[in-house]
Design a protein around this motif. Structure first.
Motif, PDB file in Angstrom:
ATOM      1  N   ARG A 161      23.188 -30.879  63.629  1.00  0.00           N
ATOM      2  CA  ARG A 161      22.166 -30.225  62.808  1.00  0.00           C
ATOM      3  C   ARG A 161      22.477 -30.703  61.403  1.00  0.00           C
ATOM      4  O   ARG A 161      23.795 -31.307  61.113  1.00  0.00           O
ATOM      5  N   HIS A 162      21.774 -30.698  60.550  1.00  0.00           N
ATOM      6  CA  HIS A 162      21.668 -30.983  59.037  1.00  0.00           C
ATOM      7  C   HIS A 162      23.155 -30.650  58.354  1.00  0.00           C
ATOM      8  O   HIS A 162      23.869 -31.315  57.788  1.00  0.00           O
ATOM      9  N   ARG A 163      23.409 -29.311  58.692  1.00  0.00           N
ATOM     10  CA  ARG A 163      24.469 -28.607  57.887  1.00  0.00           C
ATOM     11  C   ARG A 163      25.911 -29.489  58.680  1.00  0.00           C
ATOM     12  O   ARG A 163      26.913 -28.974  58.275  1.00  0.00           O
ATOM     13  N   ASP A 164      25.709 -30.002  59.951  1.00  0.00           N
ATOM     14  CA  ASP A 164      26.726 -30.413  60.660  1.00  0.00           C
ATOM     15  C   ASP A 164      27.265 -31.811  60.295  1.00  0.00           C
ATOM     16  O   ASP A 164      28.237 -32.331  60.881  1.00  0.00           O
ATOM     17  N   ILE A 165      26.337 -32.686  59.625  1.00  0.00           N
ATOM     18  CA  ILE A 165      26.449 -33.881  59.599  1.00  0.00           C
ATOM     19  C   ILE A 165      27.586 -34.393  58.554  1.00  0.00           C
ATOM     20  O   ILE A 165      27.651 -33.624  57.538  1.00  0.00           O
ATOM     21  N   ASP A 166      28.301 -35.293  59.136  1.00  0.00           N
ATOM     22  CA  ASP A 166      29.310 -35.829  58.193  1.00  0.00           C
ATOM     23  C   ASP A 166      28.920 -36.993  57.642  1.00  0.00           C
ATOM     24  O   ASP A 166      28.930 -38.100  58.146  1.00  0.00           O
ATOM     25  N   TRP A 167      28.497 -36.817  56.179  1.00  0.00           N
ATOM     26  CA  TRP A 167      27.829 -38.003  55.590  1.00  0.00           C
ATOM     27  C   TRP A 167      28.698 -39.217  55.341  1.00  0.00           C
ATOM     28  O   TRP A 167      28.382 -40.292  55.251  1.00  0.00           O
TER      29      TRP A 167
END
Length: 401
Positions: A184-190
């Motif tokens: 999910r977007h909030r779980d992405i490790d950028w």
């Protein structure tokens, strides 16, 4: 005679003994050594040929078979304890440990290890722990307390050497295995996502196209990995049992793992409840006896609840006394269910182990690597298994990783 020649003769004299020194052209035999050299020579003669620590001649009264002198430490614990003190004074710890093992193996001194004063004199190492574990059922209570102190010292030394690296290596592997391909977007490790997609950098747009997103599942969705250590406690596996107990305790201390430790000979004992203290684990083993790998694997198989999240490590020389075909069928069934299965022929710093080559080849045909592993490399093996990466298999003629 030059100083270099004298030193060379001195070394050969200590290596070969009095008779060897005479044969090499050195007159006078033992009389040519003085001070610390003479004392060192006496400790070597006591074990490898000559007179015992108390001055009594070893071997038979006539000087041994065919006129050769034989080693003799006598049957007195105080005498042997003094000899142990002597070798610690003259030799480094690594040499002392070898000489102790030779004394136990060559001269049958195992019974003397049942006496506290003897235990207090020895240089503790993994091999001594194995000997103590094989004797502990026969120990009187006073000796058992001393033996536990000796075992605890070795275990604590191993934990200091192995625990930090094991936790760090496996923690990284567990972290990587928890990543999800479509977070999910909030779980992405950028940071990791950008590094994974640098090949997709577009200079004209000064941007990276993230074809692959790297992230973590939500904490609530994280699934613990299960590790089952199935350890052969036959007498030849003593050093492996010691190391496996230490690693079992370290793995059990990691909250992201569910760890089970099972030891076996012809019976099976689950020591998982004792993993908080590897010394308790070791004194719960019974070195010696036969081997029934099939029965042990049947028990382990019955305790697996999430095959796809489970790693089974069989530590055995594979000299099976049970039903061979059933053993292989169980391994095949576990692999088919998704279990990561690894066989270690030994978990120790010793040389290439003796093992059943036919059984090792049969496991290899099932896709199960079978090799000996040093304690220092065990964390990397476990990390590969947890991440479901290929585990490197060494040369079959030198099956040690």
């Amino acid at each position: 005679m030059t100083a270099t020649s004298a030193e060379r003769l001195r070394r050969w004299r200590l290596v070969l003994g009095a008779e060897g020194g005479d044969a090499a052209g050195e007159p006078g035999g033992q009389g040519t050594l003085g001070g610390a050299d003479a004392a060192m020579d006496r400790t070597l003669e006591a074990l490898y040929g000559g007179y015992g620590p108390g001055g009594d001649r070893g071997g038979d009264p006539d000087g041994g078979r065919d006129g050769r002198r034989e080693a003799g430490l006598g049957g007195s614990a105080p005498r042997v304890a003094r000899w142990l003190g002597d070798i610690r004074a003259y030799f480094p710890a690594s040499v002392v440990q070898v000489m102790q093992r030779d004394a136990i193996d060559r001269l049958g001194l195992s019974a003397l290890l049942l006496e506290p004063e003897m235990l207090e004199a020895v240089e503790a190492d993994v091999h001594l722990v194995g000997t103590l574990l094989s004797l502990h059922k026969a120990m009187p209570e006073t000796t058992r307390r001393t033996a536990r102190a000796v075992v605890r010292k070795v275990v604590e030394d191993l934990e200091r050497r192995l625990a930090t690296r094991t936790r760090a290596t496996l923690g990284g592997a567990l972290d990587r295995s928890a990543r999800v391909a479509r977070p999910r977007h909030r779980d992405i490790d950028w940071d990791r996502t950008i590094r994974a997609n640098l090949k997709n950098y577009l200079p004209e747009h000064r941007t990276v196209v993230p074809e692959r997103l790297v992230g973590h599942g939500r904490a609530a969705q994280a699934v613990k990995k299960e590790v089952v250590l199935c350890v052969d406690q036959s007498g030849s596996m003593a050093a492996s049992v010691v190391h496996a107990s230490v690693f079992g305790a370290v793995l059990a201390s990691m909250r992201t793992l569910d760890t089970r430790l099972v030891v076996f000979d012809t019976s099976v004992v689950d020591l998982t409840d004792q993993l908080s203290d590897p010394v308790d684990v070791l004194f719960g083993t019974q070195l010696g006896g036969g081997t029934d790998i099939n029965r042990a694997l049947a028990y382990c198989q019955s305790r697996i609840t999430r095959p796809a999240e489970t790693v089974v490590v069989l530590i055995s020389d594979l000299y099976e006394g049970g039903i061979r075909n059933e053993m292989l069928k169980r391994v095949a069934a576990m692999k088919a269910a998704g279990v990561q299965f690894v066989t270690l022929l030994a978990l120790s710093d010793e040389g290439a182990p003796a093992y059943d080559r036919e059984h090792a080849a049969a496991l290899a045909a099932l896709g199960v690597p079978a090799f000996a592993c040093t304690p220092d490399l065990f964390p990397e093996v476990m990390a590969a298994a947890l991440e479901k990466r290929p585990i490197p298999v060494p040369d079959p003629d030198n099956p040690r990783l």
